[in-house]
Scaffold this motif. Structure first.
Motif, PDB file in Angstrom:
ATOM      1  N   GLY A 199       3.623   8.615   3.689  1.00 33.55           N
ATOM      2  CA  GLY A 199       2.772   7.783   2.479  1.00 33.55           C
ATOM      3  C   GLY A 199       2.843   8.428   1.427  1.00 33.55           C
ATOM      4  O   GLY A 199       3.483   9.448   1.139  1.00 33.55           O
ATOM      5  N   PRO A 216      -0.901   3.663   0.474  1.00 35.72           N
ATOM      6  CA  PRO A 216       0.233   3.215   1.188  1.00 35.72           C
ATOM      7  C   PRO A 216       0.944   4.144   2.352  1.00 35.72           C
ATOM      8  O   PRO A 216       1.053   5.306   1.640  1.00 35.72           O
ATOM      9  N   LYS A 217       0.958   3.707   3.513  1.00 34.76           N
ATOM     10  CA  LYS A 217       1.917   4.607   4.388  1.00 34.76           C
ATOM     11  C   LYS A 217       2.394   3.783   5.556  1.00 34.76           C
ATOM     12  O   LYS A 217       1.991   2.620   5.653  1.00 34.76           O
ATOM     13  N   VAL A 234       6.250   3.231   1.309  1.00 35.74           N
ATOM     14  CA  VAL A 234       5.379   2.639   0.152  1.00 35.74           C
ATOM     15  C   VAL A 234       5.941   1.589  -0.647  1.00 35.74           C
ATOM     16  O   VAL A 234       5.133   0.823  -1.198  1.00 35.74           O
ATOM     17  N   THR A 265       4.085  -2.181  -1.092  1.00 32.70           N
ATOM     18  CA  THR A 265       3.580  -2.350  -2.295  1.00 32.70           C
ATOM     19  C   THR A 265       4.565  -3.077  -3.292  1.00 32.70           C
ATOM     20  O   THR A 265       4.101  -3.798  -4.328  1.00 32.70           O
TER      21      THR A 265
END
Length: 232
Positions: free
Chosen positions: A96, A117-118, A135, A139
């Motif tokens: 992440g 995020p991970k 990530v 995203t």
């Protein structure tokens, strides 16, 4: 090794390491009688061994221990105890990132919690490359990989298995966020840039492992002069 069992920090130290007992709300010996109701605040266990770990994990399976803030275990053989702990779980690996843009940091809102995020690494995938991939997928931001951050280990249940996930964290720089959006397939509802103050406030509604990574960045990295700035 930053371990979180049911989101409770579990610290393993050598018996020879100096600790200050007055900083703990409860000090136990491994043979002491105690119940889940006694485990409140920051707890220290002296000379903990495999039997205590097994007892603790069984207790944590049936009790949430909401009032326990942290558990520190002093052990004779740190490596042996760490391996024994890991043997009680099935190990998973993830990667992440803590994404930055100027002085802002990126957080995501997933399953009722603010998170970073991970995602799960592919078999034999390089940790850094896998973290960057995950990530960017979660995203939709174009990123540049930075330095490695402290890794975390956290427990969870999955299909009847007791899991312990190691997440390798990396600092990442935003290159282009013009198409930024949450990956809804991964239950992400929102992707948001935050000031350090906003991010710290959101940690109240996050996970202990995430708080460790964010606080490490803000206290150890953010705001420190770069090599280029020092050279000037």
């Amino acid at each position: 090794m930053n371990i979180f069992i049911n989101d409770i920090p579990l610290v393993i130290k050598k018996l020879s390491e100096k600790v200050y007992k007055h900083k703990y709300d409860l000090v136990l010996n491994p043979d002491d009688d105690f119940t889940s109701k006694d485990l409140i605040g920051d707890v220290l266990v002296r000379d903990a061994g495999p039997l205590f770990i097994d007892r603790l994990l069984r207790l944590m399976e049936v009790k949430k221990l909401k009032k326990l803030k942290s558990l520190t275990m002093l052990v004779k053989k740190k490596k042996f105890i760490t391996l024994h702990l890991k043997d009680q779980f099935k190990i998973a690996k993830a990667g992440g990132g803590l994404v930055v843009k100027g002085d802002q940091v990126l957080m995501i809102y997933r399953l009722g919690k603010w998170d970073l995020p991970k995602g799960k690494l592919k078999s034999d995938e390089d940790q850094a490359a896998g973290a960057l991939r995950e990530v960017e997928e979660e995203t939709n931001i174009k990123l540049e990989l930075g330095e490695e951050l402290p890794s975390t280990w956290h427990s969870y249940a999955y299909k009847g298995n007791k899991m312990l996930k190691k997440t390798s964290w990396f600092l990442m720089k935003c290159l282009d966020d013009s198409l930024m959006k949450p990956q809804t397939e991964e239950y992400i509802e929102e992707v948001r840039w935050m000031s350090p103050q906003e991010a710290l406030a959101k940690l109240e509604d996050s996970y202990a492992s995430i708080a460790l990574v964010v606080r490490h960045y803000l206290s150890e990295i953010a705001g420190k002069p770069t090599k280029e700035a020092k050279a000037k």
